[in-house]
Every structure is written in C-alpha cells, then in structure tokens.
Design an enzyme around this catalytic site. Structure first.
Site, mmCIF file in Angstrom:
data_model
loop_
_atom_site.group_PDB
_atom_site.id
_atom_site.type_symbol
_atom_site.label_atom_id
_atom_site.label_comp_id
_atom_site.label_asym_id
_atom_site.label_seq_id
_atom_site.Cartn_x
_atom_site.Cartn_y
_atom_site.Cartn_z
ATOM 1 N N HIS A 1 18.870 -7.207 12.096
ATOM 2 C CA HIS A 1 17.426 -7.002 12.038
ATOM 3 C C HIS A 1 16.802 -8.158 11.276
ATOM 4 C CE1 HIS A 1 13.566 -5.059 11.412
ATOM 5 N NE2 HIS A 1 13.919 -4.240 12.377
ATOM 6 N N HIS B 1 13.958 -6.274 21.417
ATOM 7 C CA HIS B 1 13.041 -5.409 20.664
ATOM 8 C C HIS B 1 13.237 -3.975 21.165
ATOM 9 C CE1 HIS B 1 9.717 -4.219 18.293
ATOM 10 N NE2 HIS B 1 8.709 -4.768 18.942
ATOM 11 N N ASP C 1 18.242 1.266 16.758
ATOM 12 C CA ASP C 1 18.611 1.438 18.158
ATOM 13 C C ASP C 1 20.076 1.770 18.380
ATOM 14 O OD1 ASP C 1 16.136 0.979 19.367
ATOM 15 O OD2 ASP C 1 16.303 -1.159 18.925
#
Ligand code: ACO
Length: 435
Positions: A306, A267, A362
C-alpha cells in the site's frame, strides 16, 4: 530558540531563503522566489505520483500508515465497523458528525426516497453488451446521471449539493444491482423501500421469483465491508474526483472520474485480481513457486502493499476476523487456505518484510464477496457503492476550500526545442517499427 522555518541556501547563486514550516510542510509556491535570474521561472518540485505532496488540507479521514491507524472524522475505524450502520457512517463523512437518532432517521428516509432511477437509465443499461463488465456499466451510468439531473451543475447552491449527495448515495446500489442483473440476463428488481440500505441492495441483486431469504450474518458482513471502504483520504480515485471536480463540473461527472480510477487493477480492481491470483496459484503446494516468481518481478502478490500503510492495513485485520463468521454460514472457501498460507509465508519472507508489504483491504475482501455470491466482476462495483460517500465528502470539502483552484500540475518538459515545420514530402521516412 527553534523556529518553524526552513533555511535554504541556493548554491547556484549563494542566496539564502527562509521558508515558513507549518504542519510539517512547506508551501511549494514559496520555492518560486528562488531564482537564478529575474526572468527565471523559479524553483519547482518534481513529485511524480504525488509521493510527498499534500494536495489539500482535509478534516475527513486520518491515516497513520506506519502505525496502521485509520479514522473517519476522528473515530477509529474499528469502532465504526463494530457499532454503526453504513448510512450512519456515510452521514458522518458527508455531514461531519455522527447523526443523532432523528437526523439518522431523516437521512435514511431521504436516501430511501431517491433509490429509483429514471426508466431511461434502465433502457440504456439494457443496451450494454451481454458480457459488459459491471464496473464499465457503472462508470457510464454515473456519468450519464448528470444528463438526468442538469440542476446538479449549480454546485454553489448548498441545498442542491445536498440533494445530489442523497441521490448518488441512494442510486449507486440500484445501478450496481441492475448492472449485475444485466450480466446475468435477469430482469431488473426494483428498489423496495421497506428494506434497509444493505437489505434492499442484496434484494435487488439476488431476488429470484419474488423471493430472497435474507441472511443477517452475510448482510452485516457486507455492511462492514461498505463501512471499511467508505473513505481513504487522497487515494487515486478520490484525487481523481477532486481533480475533475476542481473544474467546477457537476458531481456526477466528477464521480464518474472516481469510478474510472477505481476500475484499475492497482486500485479498486485489486480484489478481483486477488481472486484470479489465488485461483491461478491453485494449491498450497504451488505457493513457493509463485512467491519465487513475485520476488523475480515476474508476478505481483495482489492484495499486498500500500502506498500509505507500511504496516498491517487495519481494514484487512477486521475483514480477516469477519471471514471466520462468514465461512461458518456459507460453504468454506477452497481459496481461503491458499490465502492464509500465502500471507503466512509472505509475512516471514525477507522480500516482503524489508519492503513493508502487508495484506491490504483487498486481500480477504474478495473471498467474502465471493462467499456472499458475487462474481469477481462485481468486486470493484461493491467498492464504488460505499466509496461514493467518501468521494462526495471530499468533493464537498474541496468545493468549500477557498485555497482550492482548478487542479493543474506543472511538468518538466523534455521534448525537442523549437524547430521549423517540414513539408510532408520532405520528411525522412520513419524507421520501421521494431528497428
Ligand atoms: N507484490 C510484490 N512486490 C510488490 C508489491 C506486491 N504486491 N507491491 C509493491 N511491491 C514492491 C515493488 O516492486 C517495489 O520493489 P522494489 O523497491 O524492489 O522496486 C517495492 O515493493 C515498493 O513498491 P512500490 O510499487 O514503489 O509501492 P507503491 O506505493 O508505488 O505501490 C501499490 C502501492 C500500487 C498498492 C502496490 O503495492 C501494488 O501494486 N500492490 C498490489 C495491488 C494492490 O493490492 N492494490 C490495492 C491497493 S489498496 C486499494 O487500492 C484499496
């Protein structure tokens, strides 16, 4: 004529049922009436990791993962990232509408007023080991805030909830900066209320000897990253906040649950892992070998994939564009060419294409944080600061939702049936480990 309902025939009994369908959803509790006998518990759904279960009805954030759309309160993320300040977005998430000028000014003044933390918080932050992970420090500190603000347990008091929201949004950057300074062995720099939210955070983090030359491009980049990370509907940490908060605990304790969830490498810890991965790959020449390992299941391409986006993460698009501006004012990143090449190869490779694995938020954010001067350990902390506004908005919405009760999933029990207690001397020797 088409009906908004679902007909189910239970082949165990031959009975038929008609369940209402609303918003493309059936209510799991409607399945309970489906029984094989009167004393049967009733039909349940089994959905580990909530892959296909809506846990709430929400009006905060909209995501269309197939089309790559993200909106806060209806506003496209691209517009918010271009036009807003972070505090404006935090107001939008928490209060439901974009603020007018007077509302924004009042909000900024209130946040500024609450940036200081109790001196005892500085003392216990000093008590962490010199090499404590800043996210671990933040996790402990957010939970500890509940002991400094015991009034926060009055969660049914609207004005009180508002005060705690302001406190949390105001104090997260202060604690985050203190965690960073501690890890560097540097004295804490206290909040400066003449600076903006971002400017103050950067100053508390990097100021040395009373000096810091602010860089407008880098501060705006950080602000945009904060906007992009502010909310993302029912992700792991937000679900944790809602779940912990559903016990009616105070918001600091609920948000500590969110920080803990965000700490994990799948995460909020992912951008930290992306940088480690790029460093380990080391050069463009080694990319094919790394991709081979990923395809064999021996490594993971961090920053890719994702649960919801099965298309390019819209936040990753904005960040990728921003990276060019950032690297114009900082040293060029030696890892950027590796990241670009990894992305290029992955987007053409059947393994990633067939699994709809695209760069997520990210993949590039870590490179920008690094260029601004943050060490990798600070990356999840930089995620937690803005996500606080999303957590608070979601916590508040959960509190006001008459359908919400304490979160309590069911399980399918697979263990032993009833058996009698055996005295300790009469039990079989356990098999040695490894046999
Ligand atoms: N690298 C290689 N393969 C991957 C990756 C990846 N990053 N992500 C998923 N896969 C593969 C899985 O092995 C699986 O393959 P299989 O069908 O052959 O078994 C398939 O793609 C589907 O993946 P799942 O794990 O089922 O997808 P899920 O929705 O459960 O996981 C997650 C999503 C956790 C984000 C995953 O993609 C991942 O681990 N990514 C890397 C970590 C990361 O970047 N996390 C940040 C997410 S964004 C955020 O939290 C802000």
């Amino acid at each position: 004529m088409a009906k908004d309902s679902l007909s189910i025939t239970d082949n165990r009994t031959g009975k038929s049922y008609e369940l209402p369908v609303s918003e493309s959803t059936i209510r799991a509790m409607d399945l309970r009436q489906i029984k094989v006998a009167d004393d049967d518990f009733g039909l349940m759904t089994y959905d580990p990791a909530f892959m296909n279960t809506a846990s709430c009805r929400s009006a905060i954030t909209f995501i269309d993962g197939d089309k790559g759309i993200l909106r806060y309160r209806g506003y496209p993320i691209e517009q918010l990232a271009e036009k807003c300040s972070f505090l404006e977005v935090a107001y939008l998430l928490c209060e439901g509408e974009l603020p007018n000028r007077a509302q924004l000014e009042a909000w900024e003044v209130k946040v500024r007023f609450h940036t200081y933390v109790h001196t005892n918080i500085t003392k216990f932050l000093e008590g962490y080991r010199y090499d404590a992970h800043p996210m671990g420090m933040l996790l402990g500190a957010v939970g500890a805030l509940s002991t400094f603000y015991p009034d926060a347990k009055h969660i049914d008091d609207k004005a009180n909830r508002y005060l705690q929201r302001i406190r949390l949004i105001a104090k997260m950057p202060t604690i985050a900066a203190f965690a960073f300074r501690h890890s560097r062995g540097l004295p804490f720099v206290f909040p400066r209320n003449d600076l903006s939210y971002i400017g103050n955070f950067v100053n508390m983090t990097f100021e040395i000897g009373g000096k810091l030359e602010p860089n407008a491009v880098l501060q705006r980049a950080l602000e945009i990253l904060f906007i992009l990370h502010a909310d993302h509907e029912q992700n792991c940490s937000t679900s944790a906040v809602r779940s912990v908060g559903s016990s009616q605990v105070d918001p600091y304790s609920a948000l500590a649950g969110g920080v803990a969830a965000l700490y994990g490498p799948l995460h909020g810890g992912a951008n930290e892992e992306v940088l480690r991965m790029l460093r380990a790959v080391g050069s463009k020449a080694r990319i094919p070998e790394f991709i081979r390992q990923v395809k064999e299941g021996k490594a993971k391409l961090m920053g890719f994939g994702h649960r919801v986006y099965k298309n390019y993460d819209p936040r990753a698009k904005i960040i990728k564009r921003m990276a060019d501006e950032v690297f114009e004012v900082t040293r060029p990143s030696e890892l950027l060419p590796i990241a670009l090449e990894l992305e290029r190869i992955a987007l053409e490779d059947e393994y990633f294409v067939s699994r709809k694995l695209y760069p997520n938020v990210d993949f590039y954010s870590g490179l920008i944080y690094q260029a601004i001067g943050f060490p990798v350990e600070m990356f999840p902390v930089l995620f937690a600061i803005p996500r606080t506004s999303g957590w608070l908005a979601q916590w508040q919405e959960m509190r006001g939702d008459p359908e919400q009760k304490i979160a309590r999933p069911r399980q399918l029990y697979l263990g032993a049936g009833q058996r009698g207690y055996v005295e300790i001397g009469k039990r079989d020797e356990p098999a040695p480990v490894g046999r």
